[in-house]
Design an enzyme around this catalytic site. Structure first.
Site, PDB file in Angstrom:
ATOM      1  N   ASP A 137       0.841  -1.194   0.000  1.00 17.15           N
ATOM      2  CA  ASP A 137       0.000   0.000   0.000  1.00 17.15           C
ATOM      3  C   ASP A 137       0.878   1.246   0.000  1.00 17.15           C
ATOM      4  O   ASP A 137       2.053   1.192   0.386  1.00 17.15           O
ATOM      5  CB  ASP A 137      -0.951   0.006   1.201  1.00 17.15           C
ATOM      6  CG  ASP A 137      -0.213   0.141   2.522  1.00 17.15           C
ATOM      7  OD1 ASP A 137       0.693  -0.679   2.789  1.00 17.15           O
ATOM      8  OD2 ASP A 137      -0.520   1.066   3.300  1.00 17.15           O
ATOM      9  N   GLU A 142       0.173  -0.624   5.821  1.00 17.19           N
ATOM     10  CA  GLU A 142       1.187   0.034   6.642  1.00 17.19           C
ATOM     11  C   GLU A 142       1.025   1.544   6.649  1.00 17.19           C
ATOM     12  O   GLU A 142       1.158   2.192   7.692  1.00 17.19           O
ATOM     13  CB  GLU A 142       2.582  -0.345   6.127  1.00 17.19           C
ATOM     14  CG  GLU A 142       3.719  -0.033   7.100  1.00 17.19           C
ATOM     15  CD  GLU A 142       4.243   1.393   6.994  1.00 17.19           C
ATOM     16  OE1 GLU A 142       4.949   1.842   7.922  1.00 17.19           O
ATOM     17  OE2 GLU A 142       3.955   2.057   5.974  1.00 17.19           O
TER      18      GLU A 142
END
Length: 484
Positions: free
Chosen positions: A119, A185
């Protein structure tokens, strides 16, 4: 980090001799990395093109597409056990999709867990970008694009290193390798702990490599050996039951923003050091950062005096740092002539390695309550907390990693700290206390992770792949020397 400072390498005591990774020569792995590098770079560009953002306000579809793309890359790399997994958040919604792929270890061989995240941060103000954020562009030796450095390069470093080792060692490779590519994250890893608990045995390893950090500068590799922890919260000052006219009542009583400002001023001494008693601090950074480099990297305005004492590197890595990151008060454009009854600020306190977060939070509480200006009511509300981290640099894995970094770059690796925090590492250390944890990365001081014009130095990317391949080959050949 700095882009031009001199650095002191860690001791090379007990680091394997240069030139070979177990039974494999460095040149063999270098050739394997080079042969596939154009393909590796192309795969990285394809990942950059997927705008997978895990923030709740963004469409989840690209994030799921990003996870599937990583899963397909791992299948193509020869991993037989590839899964896309998630667990639910506290509110019942699904967490970010993580990709887990495994190659079980042969009898007597260690297992290495390779962590990165797929991500990315949102783009922010697109007018600040010189290239399209989700179209990777090569320019002057760097690859520009959101996620090019943080952390899709980490994913491709892991995959390309594993591919090179698999090619060179072929059937003789016995090392266990697990890929854990997280999908949330940048949104704070809200399900990280529960994901570990749900997949504890699946992710168990002897060595954990977290590829989400930075090198010292372009051309000089680093092993990140310390991370600061974090506590935050809010401080509210209350002085009146309700707002009153500043002309009719001003003078005998001070308004809440003024009193809160006076309280905030007690958090640092006259030199800018954090003035809260009971916090861990040390001046022990292994390398030094010249002031000019720090000023340039942090964009400090001319004439602004730097705060704190001790070396700049220690002020960044091994001492606490406290910032006020939010302030509730009326905007200037809508301000009226009233004495405000209450004001609130949010603080962020970075913790030095060795600090217990709960003790730091209590120290802040004691300080603000003891320094209430003019007897004002102070309401302290604790927020998030994350542990600091320090690598055991005497471990077998750290020695092998430092050797591999120096071998790949051709210059000695240095030990550096990071002023920021990676809170989930505390979860890894708690659930896998026997694992040797290494924090590596492909970024450099010019990467601008999280900012506009994020980029990756392509030459250092190649070196990072070779370094990890060397490390894996050496661990396959020699294990951990009884360290686990």
């Amino acid at each position: 980090m700095t882009s031009s400072s001199a650095a002191t390498p860690r001791s090379t005591t007990d680091i394997p001799e240069a030139g070979a990774a177990g039974n494999v020569r460095t040149d063999d792995l270098r050739s394997a990395v080079d042969r596939s590098f154009d393909r590796t770079l192309a795969r990285l560009k394809e990942l950059v093109a997927i705008p997978g953002i895990a923030w709740p306000s963004f469409d989840r579809t690209p994030l799921e597409r990003s996870a599937e793309a990583v899963a397909e890359l791992l299948r193509n790399a020869g991993l037989g056990e590839v899964q896309v997994l998630s667990v639910n958040k506290a509110d019942g919604t699904p967490g970010g999709p993580a990709v887990v792929a495994r190659r079980p270890a042969a009898e007597g061989k260690p297992t290495v867990l390779l962590y990165a995240h797929h991500d990315v941060q949102p783009v922010g103000d697109e007018s600040l970008w010189e290239t399209e954020p989700f179209i990777a562009v090569d320019k002057e030796g760097r690859l520009y694009g959101r996620g090019a450095a943080d952390d899709k390069a980490g994913i491709m470093t892991h995959i390309a290193a594993f591919t090179a080792v698999s090619e060179v060692l072929a059937e003789s490779l016995g090392l266990g390798v697990t890929f854990f590519i997280e999908g949330e994250e940048e949104a704070g890893s809200p399900t990280f702990r529960s994901f570990l608990e749900a997949n504890r045995e699946l992710l168990r390893a002897d060595v954990i490599v977290v590829a989400d950090s930075s090198n010292w500068k372009v051309g000089v590799p680093a092993l990140t050996t310390s991370l600061r922890g974090l506590v935050d919260g809010t401080i509210e000052v209350q002085v009146l039951d309700h707002a009153v006219h500043s002309g009719m009542y001003g003078g005998p009583v001070l308004d809440a923003p003024t009193l809160l400002s006076r309280l905030i001023a007690t958090l640092h001494d006259d030199d800018g050091n954090v003035a809260i008693e009971g916090l861990v601090a040390s001046d022990t950074a292994a390398v030094e950062m010249p002031e000019a480099d720090y000023r340039a990297d942090a964009s400090v305005l001319d004439g602004v005096r730097l705060a704190g004492s001790g070396s700049i590197a220690s002020r960044l890595w091994t001492k606490p740092a406290l910032s006020i990151i939010g302030f509730d008060a009326p905007a200037v454009d809508v301000a009226s002539n009233t004495l405000l009854p209450r004001a609130r600020a949010k603080f962020s306190l970075r913790l030095a390695p060795g600090q217990v977060p709960a003790e730091a939070m209590e120290a802040v509480r004691r300080h603000v309550e003891a320094n209430a200006p003019f007897g004002a009511k102070v309401v302290f509300t604790p927020g998030e907390a994350g542990n600091p981290f320090r690598t055991d640099t005497s471990s077998a894995a750290a020695s092998v990693a430092t050797w591999a970094l120096g071998e790949a770059w051709g210059v000695p690796a240095v030990e550096t700290g990071i002023g920021g925090s990676i809170p989930f590492i505390a979860d890894l250390t708690e659930l896998y206390p026997a694992a040797q944890i290494l924090v590596t990365g492909v970024e450099d001081p010019d990467s601008r992770a999280h900012s506009a014009n994020e980029s990756l130095h392509i030459g250092d990317f190649r070196n990072a792949i070779l370094a990890e391949a060397l490390m894996l080959a050496r661990l396959d050949s020699e294990g951990l020397g009884g360290g686990h």
